[in-house]
Design an enzyme around this catalytic site. Structure first.
Site, PDB file in Angstrom:
ATOM      1  CG  ASP A   9      -2.017  -1.099   1.039  1.00  0.00           C
ATOM      2  OD1 ASP A   9      -2.784  -1.049   0.061  1.00  0.00           O
ATOM      3  OD2 ASP A   9      -2.046  -2.015   1.884  1.00  0.00           O
ATOM      4  CG  HIS A  11      -2.423   3.667  -1.747  1.00  0.00           C
ATOM      5  ND1 HIS A  11      -3.273   3.441  -2.814  1.00  0.00           N
ATOM      6  CD2 HIS A  11      -2.711   2.708  -0.835  1.00  0.00           C
ATOM      7  CE1 HIS A  11      -4.052   2.414  -2.558  1.00  0.00           C
ATOM      8  NE2 HIS A  11      -3.731   1.928  -1.368  1.00  0.00           N
ATOM      9  NE  ARG A  46      -6.823   5.373  -1.010  1.00  0.00           N
ATOM     10  CZ  ARG A  46      -6.951   4.143  -0.588  1.00  0.00           C
ATOM     11  NH1 ARG A  46      -5.970   3.547   0.067  1.00  0.00           N
ATOM     12  NH2 ARG A  46      -8.066   3.490  -0.792  1.00  0.00           N
ATOM     13  CG  HIS A  76      -5.880   1.603  -5.739  1.00  0.00           C
ATOM     14  ND1 HIS A  76      -6.458   2.850  -5.697  1.00  0.00           N
ATOM     15  CD2 HIS A  76      -6.340   0.947  -4.643  1.00  0.00           C
ATOM     16  CE1 HIS A  76      -7.242   2.945  -4.636  1.00  0.00           C
ATOM     17  NE2 HIS A  76      -7.183   1.797  -3.974  1.00  0.00           N
ATOM     18  NE  ARG A 127     -16.577   1.012  -9.494  1.00  0.00           N
ATOM     19  CZ  ARG A 127     -16.127   0.475  -8.376  1.00  0.00           C
ATOM     20  NH1 ARG A 127     -15.265  -0.527  -8.398  1.00  0.00           N
ATOM     21  NH2 ARG A 127     -16.547   0.928  -7.209  1.00  0.00           N
TER      22      ARG A 127
END
Length: 192
Positions: A9, A11, A46, A76, A127
């Site tokens: 993660d 991000h 993010r 992601h 999306r």
């Protein structure tokens, strides 16, 4: 003897990744050089520096040739790759449109991307690049960053505004290859 390290993660936060990397290098010393480093996915979104994060990851095999690097695909990363149209072709008789038929009732609320070529895009790509209608994320207590995936910072890290189809041209080839390899490995695992 090396150790196995798992990092997940990221991000889009290059400074956090660099700090973790330096701490591991300092704490593990000699064993760091021949370690196996497993990245658990979700390299993008993010945080503001997805492009720099991918540059960092792509450079590791050359910078640390004695290490083994394993890059797993997070949701992601899959959605980013889907938007860039890097997914392998679907099996015979199946189209990428089939991935979103069941969820079309969410299209307006989630603000799915509908730019050029969207008809042949996997639902997660639509999306990911979309523009969510309800800006506030109740679960996290903060606003969404563009889409349900918080993808706006990824677009911006490549110098294009959120939802701009120009991202497809802005992402460098080595980043495209990295994402395509992630998805290819994921597809092989699913097919087994």
């Amino acid at each position: 003897m090396g150790v196995t390290i798992c990092i997940g993660d990221i991000h889009g936060y290059i400074h956090k990744l660099e700090r973790v990397w330096m701490n591991l290098e300092h704490e593990l010393r000699e064993s760091f050089d021949d370690s196996t480093v497993i990245f658990l996915g979700d390299y993008c979104d993010r945080g503001p520096d997805t492009a720099k994060v991918i540059d960092f990851l792509v450079s590791l095999p050359e910078r640390y040739p004695s290490q083994k690097h394993v890059f797993l695909c997070g949701n992601h990363d899959f959605a980013f790759a889907a938007f860039l149209r890097l997914l392998p072709p679907p099996p015979d008789g199946f189209s990428l449109f089939d991935t979103w038929k069941e969820y079309q009732k969410n299209e307006e609320r989630e603000g799915w991307w509908s730019g050029e070529g969207y008809e042949e895009m996997h639902i997660q790509g639509r999306r990911w690049a979309g523009n969510i209608r309800d800006r506030y994320n109740v679960k996290k207590g903060i606003d969404f960053k563009g889409s349900i995936y918080d993808a706006a910072p990824t677009f911006e890290s490549y110098g294009v505004p959120h939802g701009d189809g120009g991202l497809m041209k802005a992402v460098p080839e080595k980043h495209r290859k990295f994402l395509q390899d992630l998805v290819r490995k994921l597809t092989l695992v699913i097919q087994r």
